[in-house]
Design a protein around this motif. Structure first.
Motif, PDB file in Angstrom:
ATOM      1  N   ALA A 166     -30.744  64.490  20.526  1.00 44.56           N
ATOM      2  CA  ALA A 166     -30.998  64.853  21.658  1.00 44.56           C
ATOM      3  C   ALA A 166     -32.254  64.355  22.368  1.00 44.56           C
ATOM      4  O   ALA A 166     -33.182  63.992  21.670  1.00 44.56           O
ATOM      5  N   GLN A 167     -32.057  63.985  23.632  1.00 48.56           N
ATOM      6  CA  GLN A 167     -33.471  63.453  24.277  1.00 48.56           C
ATOM      7  C   GLN A 167     -33.444  63.859  25.736  1.00 48.56           C
ATOM      8  O   GLN A 167     -32.339  64.083  26.402  1.00 48.56           O
ATOM      9  N   GLY A 168     -34.639  63.787  26.469  1.00 47.37           N
ATOM     10  CA  GLY A 168     -34.596  64.086  27.650  1.00 47.37           C
ATOM     11  C   GLY A 168     -36.096  63.926  28.289  1.00 47.37           C
ATOM     12  O   GLY A 168     -37.040  63.206  27.346  1.00 47.37           O
ATOM     13  N   GLN A 206     -39.897  63.891  29.219  1.00 48.54           N
ATOM     14  CA  GLN A 206     -41.008  64.507  28.901  1.00 48.54           C
ATOM     15  C   GLN A 206     -41.804  65.136  30.071  1.00 48.54           C
ATOM     16  O   GLN A 206     -41.838  64.592  31.152  1.00 48.54           O
ATOM     17  N   LEU A 255     -39.374  59.607  27.625  1.00 44.92           N
ATOM     18  CA  LEU A 255     -38.537  60.554  26.949  1.00 44.92           C
ATOM     19  C   LEU A 255     -38.963  61.085  25.776  1.00 44.92           C
ATOM     20  O   LEU A 255     -40.012  60.433  25.071  1.00 44.92           O
ATOM     21  N   LEU A 256     -38.654  62.345  25.413  1.00 47.64           N
ATOM     22  CA  LEU A 256     -38.888  62.911  24.054  1.00 47.64           C
ATOM     23  C   LEU A 256     -37.587  62.940  23.521  1.00 47.64           C
ATOM     24  O   LEU A 256     -36.529  63.063  23.904  1.00 47.64           O
ATOM     25  N   GLU A 257     -37.519  62.886  21.996  1.00 49.46           N
ATOM     26  CA  GLU A 257     -36.352  63.033  21.374  1.00 49.46           C
ATOM     27  C   GLU A 257     -36.470  64.115  20.247  1.00 49.46           C
ATOM     28  O   GLU A 257     -37.878  64.244  19.870  1.00 49.46           O
ATOM     29  N   TYR A 302     -38.389  67.283  21.946  1.00 51.52           N
ATOM     30  CA  TYR A 302     -37.282  67.524  23.312  1.00 51.52           C
ATOM     31  C   TYR A 302     -37.222  68.915  22.982  1.00 51.52           C
ATOM     32  O   TYR A 302     -37.180  69.783  24.048  1.00 51.52           O
ATOM     33  N   GLN A 313     -39.907  71.206  23.607  1.00 54.99           N
ATOM     34  CA  GLN A 313     -40.381  71.374  25.139  1.00 54.99           C
ATOM     35  C   GLN A 313     -39.140  72.386  25.934  1.00 54.99           C
ATOM     36  O   GLN A 313     -39.535  73.144  26.706  1.00 54.99           O
ATOM     37  N   LEU A 314     -38.046  72.100  25.562  1.00 59.57           N
ATOM     38  CA  LEU A 314     -36.758  72.759  26.323  1.00 59.57           C
ATOM     39  C   LEU A 314     -37.236  74.560  25.863  1.00 59.57           C
ATOM     40  O   LEU A 314     -37.093  75.167  26.968  1.00 59.57           O
ATOM     41  N   ASN A 332     -32.472  73.527  14.055  1.00 60.42           N
ATOM     42  CA  ASN A 332     -32.435  72.418  14.500  1.00 60.42           C
ATOM     43  C   ASN A 332     -30.954  71.826  14.415  1.00 60.42           C
ATOM     44  O   ASN A 332     -30.603  71.513  13.364  1.00 60.42           O
TER      45      ASN A 332
END
Length: 126
Positions: A2-4, A6, A18-20, A24, A27-28, A109
């Motif tokens: 998963a990544q998105g 930051q 990006l965070l992974e 991530y 953060q969500l 996770n």
């Protein structure tokens, strides 16, 4: 993995950072449950501030737990994270002397199958 993007947005060499993985997902969860004030009165995001004046009330705690479950239903659908199934998956710690409340959420996770615990910010009246 998963990544998105930051948050807050950080640009480096013309690209967003990006965070992974766990960072991530955390953060969500924080964004989904954080104090996400908006000028739009019809937008229902985050926990908001509805619980500030009812924190010692079991009904308010139940509302918070329901909101956490809704967020994790979405994360589970996206195959990112699953709320732990035990009664301690969502726990609260009160510090009466300091007048603070902390909420902890235990989840798995779904990519790594590792258990994680995250402290979720609770809006304060100050």
């Amino acid at each position: 993995m998963a990544q998105g993007i930051q948050l807050p947005l950080i640009a480096k060499n013309g690209r967003l950072k990006l965070l992974e993985g766990d960072a991530y997902i955390a953060q969500l969860i924080s964004v989904a449950l954080g104090d996400n004030e908006s000028q739009n009165p019809f937008q229902d995001i985050g926990l908001g501030e509805f619980m500030i004046f009812g924190m010692n009330d079991s009904y308010t705690e139940a509302e918070i737990r329901e909101k956490v479950r809704e967020v994790f239903e979405s994360l589970e659908t996206d195959q990112l994270a699953k709320l732990e199934t035990d009664d301690k998956a969502i726990s609260f710690e009160r510090d009466v002397a300091a007048g603070t409340l902390s909420m902890f959420v235990s989840y798995v996770n779904l990519e790594t199958q590792e258990q994680q615990e995250l402290e979720v910010p609770i809006p304060s009246a100050t």
